[in-house]
Design a protein around this motif. Structure first.
Motif, PDB file in Angstrom:
ATOM      1  N   LEU A   1     -12.230   6.009  -7.638  1.00 60.99           N
ATOM      2  CA  LEU A   1     -11.505   4.767  -7.369  1.00 60.99           C
ATOM      3  C   LEU A   1     -11.016   4.742  -5.924  1.00 60.99           C
ATOM      4  CD1 LEU A   1      -9.562   4.846 -10.698  1.00 60.99           C
ATOM      5  CD2 LEU A   1     -11.095   2.991 -10.042  1.00 60.99           C
ATOM      6  N   GLU A   2     -10.879   3.541  -5.374  1.00 58.90           N
ATOM      7  CA  GLU A   2     -10.429   3.390  -3.990  1.00 58.90           C
ATOM      8  C   GLU A   2      -8.909   3.271  -3.970  1.00 58.90           C
ATOM      9  OE1 GLU A   2     -11.101   0.569  -0.029  1.00 58.90           O
ATOM     10  OE2 GLU A   2     -12.124   0.076  -1.921  1.00 58.90           O
ATOM     11  N   ALA A   3      -8.237   4.367  -3.746  1.00 62.89           N
ATOM     12  CA  ALA A   3      -6.778   4.402  -3.731  1.00 62.89           C
ATOM     13  C   ALA A   3      -6.294   4.778  -2.339  1.00 62.89           C
ATOM     14  CB  ALA A   3      -6.259   5.409  -4.752  1.00 62.89           C
ATOM     15  N   VAL A   4      -5.193   4.137  -1.920  1.00 59.56           N
ATOM     16  CA  VAL A   4      -4.623   4.401  -0.604  1.00 59.56           C
ATOM     17  C   VAL A   4      -3.698   5.609  -0.684  1.00 59.56           C
ATOM     18  CG1 VAL A   4      -3.234   3.444   1.269  1.00 59.56           C
ATOM     19  CG2 VAL A   4      -4.790   1.968  -0.019  1.00 59.56           C
ATOM     20  N   ARG A   5      -3.847   6.530   0.264  1.00 61.87           N
ATOM     21  CA  ARG A   5      -3.005   7.732   0.268  1.00 61.87           C
ATOM     22  C   ARG A   5      -1.542   7.333   0.428  1.00 61.87           C
ATOM     23  NH1 ARG A   5      -4.132  12.937   0.986  1.00 61.87           N
ATOM     24  NH2 ARG A   5      -6.268  12.444   1.643  1.00 61.87           N
ATOM     25  N   PRO A   6      -0.671   7.726  -0.499  1.00 61.98           N
ATOM     26  CA  PRO A   6       0.731   7.286  -0.459  1.00 61.98           C
ATOM     27  C   PRO A   6       1.583   8.096   0.513  1.00 61.98           C
ATOM     28  CG  PRO A   6       0.379   8.667  -2.374  1.00 61.98           C
ATOM     29  CD  PRO A   6      -0.965   8.531  -1.697  1.00 61.98           C
ATOM     30  N   ASP A   7       2.483   7.402   1.206  1.00 62.80           N
ATOM     31  CA  ASP A   7       3.460   8.070   2.055  1.00 62.80           C
ATOM     32  C   ASP A   7       4.799   8.244   1.353  1.00 62.80           C
ATOM     33  OD1 ASP A   7       1.775   8.420   4.246  1.00 62.80           O
ATOM     34  OD2 ASP A   7       2.270   6.456   5.085  1.00 62.80           O
ATOM     35  N   ALA A   8       4.965   7.562   0.215  1.00 64.25           N
ATOM     36  CA  ALA A   8       6.207   7.683  -0.547  1.00 64.25           C
ATOM     37  C   ALA A   8       5.847   7.694  -2.027  1.00 64.25           C
ATOM     38  CB  ALA A   8       7.164   6.540  -0.192  1.00 64.25           C
ATOM     39  N   ALA A   9       6.272   6.685  -2.792  1.00 64.82           N
ATOM     40  CA  ALA A   9       6.031   6.703  -4.236  1.00 64.82           C
ATOM     41  C   ALA A   9       5.194   5.535  -4.734  1.00 64.82           C
ATOM     42  CB  ALA A   9       7.365   6.731  -4.982  1.00 64.82           C
ATOM     43  N   VAL A  10       4.613   4.761  -3.820  1.00 65.01           N
ATOM     44  CA  VAL A  10       3.752   3.640  -4.191  1.00 65.01           C
ATOM     45  C   VAL A  10       2.299   4.064  -4.032  1.00 65.01           C
ATOM     46  CG1 VAL A  10       3.007   1.290  -3.601  1.00 65.01           C
ATOM     47  CG2 VAL A  10       5.437   1.894  -3.540  1.00 65.01           C
TER      48      VAL A  10
ATOM     49  N   ARG B   1      -0.982  -1.846  -8.449  1.00 61.61           N
ATOM     50  CA  ARG B   1       0.068  -1.091  -7.755  1.00 61.61           C
ATOM     51  C   ARG B   1       0.764  -0.208  -8.773  1.00 61.61           C
ATOM     52  NH1 ARG B   1       5.466  -1.392  -7.036  1.00 61.61           N
ATOM     53  NH2 ARG B   1       6.375  -0.930  -5.000  1.00 61.61           N
ATOM     54  N   LEU B   2       0.758   1.083  -8.506  1.00 61.02           N
ATOM     55  CA  LEU B   2       1.301   2.064  -9.435  1.00 61.02           C
ATOM     56  C   LEU B   2       2.585   2.665  -8.865  1.00 61.02           C
ATOM     57  CD1 LEU B   2      -2.006   4.029 -10.156  1.00 61.02           C
ATOM     58  CD2 LEU B   2      -1.265   1.841 -11.121  1.00 61.02           C
ATOM     59  N   THR B   3       3.558   2.858  -9.740  1.00 59.46           N
ATOM     60  CA  THR B   3       4.798   3.500  -9.361  1.00 59.46           C
ATOM     61  C   THR B   3       4.773   4.966  -9.790  1.00 59.46           C
ATOM     62  OG1 THR B   3       6.058   1.466  -9.592  1.00 59.46           O
ATOM     63  CG2 THR B   3       7.294   3.508  -9.695  1.00 59.46           C
ATOM     64  N   ALA B   4       4.966   5.845  -8.837  1.00 58.99           N
ATOM     65  CA  ALA B   4       5.018   7.278  -9.138  1.00 58.99           C
ATOM     66  C   ALA B   4       6.462   7.649  -9.443  1.00 58.99           C
ATOM     67  CB  ALA B   4       4.495   8.076  -7.951  1.00 58.99           C
ATOM     68  N   ARG B   5       6.781   7.749 -10.713  1.00 60.04           N
ATOM     69  CA  ARG B   5       8.146   8.061 -11.121  1.00 60.04           C
ATOM     70  C   ARG B   5       8.364   9.568 -11.223  1.00 60.04           C
ATOM     71  NH1 ARG B   5       7.470   5.234 -15.773  1.00 60.04           N
ATOM     72  NH2 ARG B   5       8.523   6.962 -16.821  1.00 60.04           N
TER      73      ARG B   5
ATOM     74  N   ASP C   1       0.805  -1.229   0.000  1.00 63.32           N
ATOM     75  CA  ASP C   1       0.000   0.000   0.000  1.00 63.32           C
ATOM     76  C   ASP C   1       0.831   1.270   0.000  1.00 63.32           C
ATOM     77  OD1 ASP C   1      -2.607  -0.885  -0.233  1.00 63.32           O
ATOM     78  OD2 ASP C   1      -2.857  -1.218   1.918  1.00 63.32           O
ATOM     79  N   GLY C   2       2.133   1.160   0.205  1.00 56.50           N
ATOM     80  CA  GLY C   2       2.978   2.344   0.216  1.00 56.50           C
ATOM     81  C   GLY C   2       2.872   3.163   1.484  1.00 56.50           C
ATOM     82  N   ASP C   3       2.336   2.572   2.563  1.00 54.96           N
ATOM     83  CA  ASP C   3       2.233   3.295   3.831  1.00 54.96           C
ATOM     84  C   ASP C   3       3.561   3.230   4.582  1.00 54.96           C
ATOM     85  OD1 ASP C   3       1.569   0.502   3.997  1.00 54.96           O
ATOM     86  OD2 ASP C   3       1.000   0.811   6.090  1.00 54.96           O
TER      87      ASP C   3
ATOM     88  N   ASP D   1      13.989  -2.111   6.595  1.00 56.04           N
ATOM     89  CA  ASP D   1      14.247  -2.217   5.164  1.00 56.04           C
ATOM     90  C   ASP D   1      13.736  -0.949   4.481  1.00 56.04           C
ATOM     91  OD1 ASP D   1      14.442  -2.821   2.507  1.00 56.04           O
ATOM     92  OD2 ASP D   1      13.118  -4.560   2.553  1.00 56.04           O
ATOM     93  N   ASP D   2      14.663  -0.158   3.946  1.00 59.92           N
ATOM     94  CA  ASP D   2      14.314   1.127   3.332  1.00 59.92           C
ATOM     95  C   ASP D   2      14.287   1.031   1.804  1.00 59.92           C
ATOM     96  OD1 ASP D   2      13.538   3.803   3.805  1.00 59.92           O
ATOM     97  OD2 ASP D   2      15.550   4.529   3.359  1.00 59.92           O
ATOM     98  N   ALA D   3      13.906  -0.139   1.288  1.00 59.70           N
ATOM     99  CA  ALA D   3      13.892  -0.344  -0.164  1.00 59.70           C
ATOM    100  C   ALA D   3      13.060   0.709  -0.880  1.00 59.70           C
ATOM    101  CB  ALA D   3      13.355  -1.738  -0.489  1.00 59.70           C
ATOM    102  N   HIS D   4      11.910   1.067  -0.300  1.00 58.11           N
ATOM    103  CA  HIS D   4      11.003   2.007  -0.953  1.00 58.11           C
ATOM    104  C   HIS D   4      11.112   3.433  -0.395  1.00 58.11           C
ATOM    105  CE1 HIS D   4       9.001  -1.287  -3.076  1.00 58.11           C
ATOM    106  NE2 HIS D   4       9.144  -1.964  -1.952  1.00 58.11           N
TER     107      HIS D   4
END
Length: 375
Positions: free
Chosen positions: A301-310, A351-355, A170-172, A193-196
């Motif tokens: 659409l039901e989207a989870v508020r992102p804390d980073a880029a996911v 799952r969307l990547t915010a580039r 979820d990118g939280d 783990d700071d991968a994201h």
């Protein structure tokens, strides 16, 4: 018949809509890519590809052996020193993958007699590290510092708490400061783990631990991957020098694995230096994520508020998630499709990547396609 049980499992996956297939992509795909983890758009950046090519020409196509035999080059050492300095830690150790880095950190820091407290939403590599560690593992509720505190309070002896900094589904974001406080009350170490988070969060992309004021702490160890924001491949463990020395002597995925290929090390180093010169890339990735979320929710659409880029968009079922992702692909948009067993809560998602390199027109196009193809 040998492996006869495989056919039964294959049929069970088919009935559940959980069959996975490989889909080779061409070098120049016409798809708009919101599926990769190339958060900063650096995987094809000329400086990064040149760094890979120059390293291969200088050091060869492979590292030729394990890090303790012939697999450590001057380039590996240079990358480790610059990663440690950039993220604010005393030392760093580079691995052949982020998965290997997580296995190393958890297994070597969770020995027999210790307690390993693991977040229920952790990535598979952390989960596997817990399974391989000789300490006792206790899984606690997702992003719940009080549950962590309770688990630590019931144990006497060495302990570590293991968590993602940004959860991949979820990118939280994990409550790192609160987790660190719970650890310090009981003399436990914190392994995250700071991968994201690396390249996206913190001052100029220095990561979530840096943003939480934990960089350089003697009771914090951070793992990360070089394959997301840095557009390369490999993994790293960052922390106190004595912890890194311990990994060199005890981590099986370091001692017995071939070292990271020079080309990957060269690409990662070039990307790290580029990020240092262009720190605005991190902020741009977060801005794109926020805009995607705002537009998706405005479209119903039901989207989870992102804390980073996911950015995660809920789907009604695994089958519909697969169909939705396929319809997006047909319409020219590549998105990720997460479904059981990859999602801990059993809810399927796109799952969307915010580039950082996405334009406003590309963001608008992505939202339009997702909305038009929704189940």
């Amino acid at each position: 018949m040998a492996f006869g049980w495989i056919d039964e499992q294959a049929e069970a996956r088919r009935r559940a809509g959980l069959v996975r297939t490989l889909r080779p992509r061409p070098a120049d795909s016409p798809l708009l890519d919101l599926a990769s983890n190339d958060y900063l758009g650096l995987a094809r950046h000329p400086e990064v590809t040149r760094g890979a090519a120059d390293a291969a020409r200088t050091w060869g196509g492979g590292s030729t052996g394990s890090r303790l035999v012939t697999g450590t080059t001057g380039l590996h050492t240079e990358l480790e020193e610059e990663l440690a300095a950039f993220c604010g830690f005393e030392a760093a150790l580079v691995f052949s993958s982020g998965y290997a880095a997580n296995l190393a950190a958890v297994t070597t820091l969770g020995p027999h007699g210790s307690l390993v407290v693991s977040d229920a939403g952790n990535h598979a590599s952390l989960i596997d590290g817990c399974r391989l560690a000789r300490g006792e593992t206790q899984v606690v509720g997702h992003a719940d510092p009080e549950a962590v505190r309770k688990a630590l309070g019931a144990h006497e002896g060495a302990a570590i708490v293991v968590s993602d900094t940004v959860f991949s589904v979820d990118g939280d974001r994990a409550p790192l400061a609160a987790l660190a406080a719970a650890c310090r009350e009981h003399g436990a170490g914190l392994v995250v783990d700071d991968a994201h988070g690396l390249g996206v969060l913190g001052d100029g992309g220095r990561g979530a631990p840096y943003a939480a004021g934990l960089a350089g702490a003697d009771d914090v160890v951070v793992t990360a991957t070089l394959s997301k924001s840095l557009g390369s491949q490999g993994g790293v463990v960052l922390g106190p020098a004595r912890v890194i020395d311990h990994l060199v002597n005890a981590a099986r995925t370091f001692i017995f694995d071939t070292g990271l290929a020079p080309a990957a090390a060269g690409a990662a180093l070039a990307a790290l230096r580029l990020l240092g010169r262009e720190p605005e890339r991190a902020a741009r990735a977060r801005e794109v994520a926020a805009e995607l979320h705002a537009r998706l929710t405005a479209a119903g659409l039901e989207a989870v508020r992102p804390d980073a880029a996911v950015v995660s968009v809920r789907a009604p079922s695994p089958e519909q998630a697969v169909r939705w992702a396929a319809d997006c692909r047909t319409a020219g948009l590549a998105v990720g499709c997460f479904r059981p067993p990859s999602v801990p809560d059993g809810i399927s998602r796109l799952r969307l990547t915010a580039r950082a390199d996405l334009s406003g027109a590309e963001i608008e196009r992505a939202v339009r396609v997702i909305g038009e193809t929704r189940p």
